[in-house]
Write an enzyme that holds these catalytic residues in place. Structure first.
Site, PDB file in Angstrom:
ATOM      1  N   ASP A   1      -9.423   5.718   1.749  1.00 22.12           N
ATOM      2  CA  ASP A   1      -8.090   6.291   1.606  1.00 22.12           C
ATOM      3  C   ASP A   1      -7.416   5.834   0.322  1.00 22.12           C
ATOM      4  O   ASP A   1      -6.985   4.688   0.209  1.00 22.12           O
ATOM      5  CB  ASP A   1      -7.235   5.889   2.813  1.00 22.12           C
ATOM      6  CG  ASP A   1      -5.908   6.616   2.852  1.00 22.12           C
ATOM      7  OD1 ASP A   1      -5.675   7.454   1.975  1.00 22.12           O
ATOM      8  OD2 ASP A   1      -5.117   6.334   3.760  1.00 22.12           O
TER       9      ASP A   1
ATOM     10  N   ASP B   1      -5.176  12.726  -2.601  1.00 22.10           N
ATOM     11  CA  ASP B   1      -5.228  11.822  -1.451  1.00 22.10           C
ATOM     12  C   ASP B   1      -6.557  11.996  -0.739  1.00 22.10           C
ATOM     13  O   ASP B   1      -6.783  12.985  -0.037  1.00 22.10           O
ATOM     14  CB  ASP B   1      -4.065  12.098  -0.503  1.00 22.10           C
ATOM     15  CG  ASP B   1      -4.028  11.118   0.665  1.00 22.10           C
ATOM     16  OD1 ASP B   1      -4.761  10.114   0.615  1.00 22.10           O
ATOM     17  OD2 ASP B   1      -3.270  11.357   1.608  1.00 22.10           O
TER      18      ASP B   1
END
Length: 651
Positions: free
Chosen positions: A123, A319
């Site tokens: 992430d 992202d």
């Protein structure tokens, strides 16, 4: 010297005047500051500016860590939205959490001594790396067991200080993260050794991470154990490694395609392709990685859009932990209209979930994604420099979960929010380099499953033979440790699933044992196979790997290397054994005490036996001497013997 003192004083005043980071993790422009509180137990680094200069001078000679990625396709489509500022778009974003073909990417990390393995979501939008803690009462059932701090001899809690949120007793630092889809994670901060696997040039390092006490929402129900934070922030794993001068200020992600999953992650710099396309990324705009997108082309035609549509509150954010892509309403409408026009010959069908009005097409009679580029248009992302990044259909479509050969649009409107959010779908089969040192992001189209071969990334460098010392940990139990605080491991137990029938495998167990010993570079006498059981058409076996004498133990790194060969699928088995998957493993500490007791018991028994033999020989000798003495006395007849008469007692 005087100039240096003045410079240091001025730097200190400027340093103290900087604004503090937002403790909640919410992005704020210009909020990033140097790390203040003593999260690391090693010696403190020099000033931030000197650290940055050091990186620029030595970044080329620093090692990197290459780690394999695994993609997990979820039936109920969970994904995180790391952008808490998108609260106005919750009604739009929430719909993605119930889609039928979401996927996220995980990597393997080992924490503690001996190492405990975890599968963590990769992430770039999160800063904290966290895993469930053994004392967590509100944590879900995940892929691996919870982290047990009490079982790690190198674990230390991060003590409460003025620069972190503390628990009620003012003893330990806390962390808390909340996400827009109503998930949350909170717990305590700890520090321990983190190992990166057998393909890493980077040694195991001490780093700060979160030990979860509470999970809510989809974090509770996800299969992955936790999250590895690659964002920009003091607690980011990348920042910690960079601040220690261990890697250059860069990392890369390469996600596999629609048919070929997996991929690679590289922490640190390496030789980038000469034709990689870079675009600027402004670190001051937000704590998330952004790019300067100004336009979109569909089938070579520019969408009629004002470039300012991509210049919303946080710009265009990359992202890796989000599955799909989200555009501002104006950009999405133009994009969807252009795509529908190009795909008009295709039959439009309902989406996999009747609750949502997904845009889906029946493309081909098969699920072969390679035909998509022949039927559907390409899409280009245009940047401020005039360069463009080409997307294939697999970068904006996801496979329909209920209709064979059907695909749906993986790009959605972002509601009232003006931020553009580009998730993992748009970077499939694309090497993305986050060059933080030069504030740039690079893109290179490639087959991510073959990344290391194409870039000649050095996979041959094994982890070092010793771990970093931990002199600052006074509670380290060194009774069974090597110099440097390394634990002695006496046995490695692995449970492996093979895609062959147990009846087929049973007569070939000896052959499999020899293959495994050869692949692990150990003697055949060190590998044992036991507990062969049937699991449908598959087989489950137990593999025991033991050290050789006279050492009698594996080092921590050697044990980690053996386990990672299975997790990273570096063990090459003949086709007759099918494919394999590591189900679980345990590391048993070396039973040095037991061996000592056994050796001393043998010594004592030997002494007793020798003593018994000696005493027996002495007794036998005494008996012989007595016999000889008796034989030397003259014989006396009875009638010549003088015997005193005994008086008879009266009746």
């Amino acid at each position: 010297m005087a100039l240096a003192s003045i410079g240091a004083t001025v730097s200190l005043l400027i340093y103290l005047s900087l604004p503090c980071s937002n403790a909640s993790g919410s992005p704020a422009a210009g909020s990033r500051r140097p790390m203040v509180f003593p999260l690391f137990l090693s010696q403190p680094n020099s000033s931030r500016s000197m650290s940055l200069l050091h990186r620029k001078l030595h970044s080329k000679s620093l090692p990197h860590s290459r780690m394999r990625l695994y993609d997990d396709i979820l039936l109920n489509g969970y994904q995180l939205n790391k952008l808490p500022f998108l609260s106005s778009a919750l009604s739009d974003l929430d719909r993605t959490y119930h889609r039928s073909t979401c996927r996220y990417y995980t990597t393997r990390l080992w924490i503690g001594t001996p190492p405990q393995m975890f599968a963590l979501i990769v992430d770039s939008g999160s800063t904290v790396t966290y895993v469930p803690c053994s004392d967590c009462e509100q944590c879900g059932k995940h892929q691996d067991p919870k982290f047990q701090p009490e079982m790690s001899t190198t674990y230390q809690p991060v003590k409460c200080n003025m620069d972190c949120h503390c628990d009620d007793e003012k003893e330990q630092c806390l962390y808390e993260r909340e996400y827009a889809e109503h998930s949350s994670s909170k717990g305590v901060l700890g520090e321990d050794l983190i190992s990166f696997g057998n393909e890493s040039q980077l040694t195991p390092q001490r780093a700060v991470f979160g030990c979860e006490n509470v999970e809510t929402g989809d974090l509770y129900s996800q299969r992955a154990d936790g999250i590895i934070g690659l964002g920009q922030g003091d607690l980011s794993l990348v920042d910690q490694l960079v601040d220690k001068g261990l890697i250059s200020n860069s990392f890369a992600l390469c996600y596999g395609g629609m048919d070929l999953g997996g991929g690679s992650m590289v922490l640190g710099g390496f030789a980038y392709p000469s034709d990689m396309m870079f675009t600027d990324s402004d670190p001051d705009r937000s704590s998330y990685y952004n790019i300067d997108l100004t336009g979109i082309r569909v089938a070579g035609k520019d969408l009629l859009l004002d470039s300012r549509v991509f210049d919303g509150e946080h710009g265009v954010v990359l992202d890796s932990g989000t599955t799909y892509a989200y555009l501002p309403d104006a950009a999405f409408s133009a994009f969807e209209e252009a795509l529908m026009r190009e795909a008009s010959p295709l039959k439009q069908i309902d989406g996999p979930d009747s609750n949502f009005k997904d845009t889906c097409f029946l493309v081909a009679p098969s699920n072969d994604a390679s035909v998509l580029s022949k039927i559907l248009p390409s899409v280009e992302m245009v940047f401020k420099s005039g360069q463009s990044w080409l997307l294939s259909p697999e970068n904006y479509l996801f496979r329909h979960s209920k209709v064979h050969g059907a695909y749906c649009l993986g790009v959605f409107p972002n509601g009232k929010d003006h931020t553009t959010l580009l998730g993992g779908i748009v970077v499939r089969n694309t090497l993305v380099v986050y060059d933080r040192e030069n504030s740039k992001v690079g893109f290179w189209r490639t087959n991510c499953s073959e990344l290391s071969d194409r870039l000649h990334i050095d996979d041959s460098a094994p982890p070092p033979a010793t771990l970093p010392s931990n002199d600052s940990n006074p509670t380290l139990n060194t009774s069974s440790s090597l110099p440097g605080g390394e634990i002695q491991i006496g046995q490695i137990n692995l449970d492996i699933q093979l895609t062959v029938n147990s009846s087929y495998l049973k007569p070939r167990m000896e052959e499999l044992s020899k293959v495994l010993s050869k692949e692990l570079d150990v003697k055949s006498s060190q590998v044992y196979i036991s507990n062969l059981t049937s699991k449908g058409n598959n087989s489950l076996i137990g593999i025991v790997v033991v050290p050789t004498e006279p050492s009698g133990f594996f080092s921590n790194v050697t044990a980690t290397s053996i386990v990672s060969r299975f997790t990273n699928h570096q063990i090459k088995l003949p086709d007759i054994f099918g494919n394999y998957e590591l189900v679980s493993y345990t590391l048993e500490p070396s039973r040095k005490g037991a061996r000592w007791v056994m050796k001393n018991t043998i010594v004592v028994m030997a002494i007793v036996i020798v003593a018994v033999v000696v005493v027996g020989l002495i007794a036998y000798g005494v008996w012989l001497m007595w016999k000889r003495k008796q034989a030397s006395n003259p014989y006396i007849h009875v009638d010549e013997a003088i015997v005193a008469e005994q008086e008879l007692l009266p009746l």
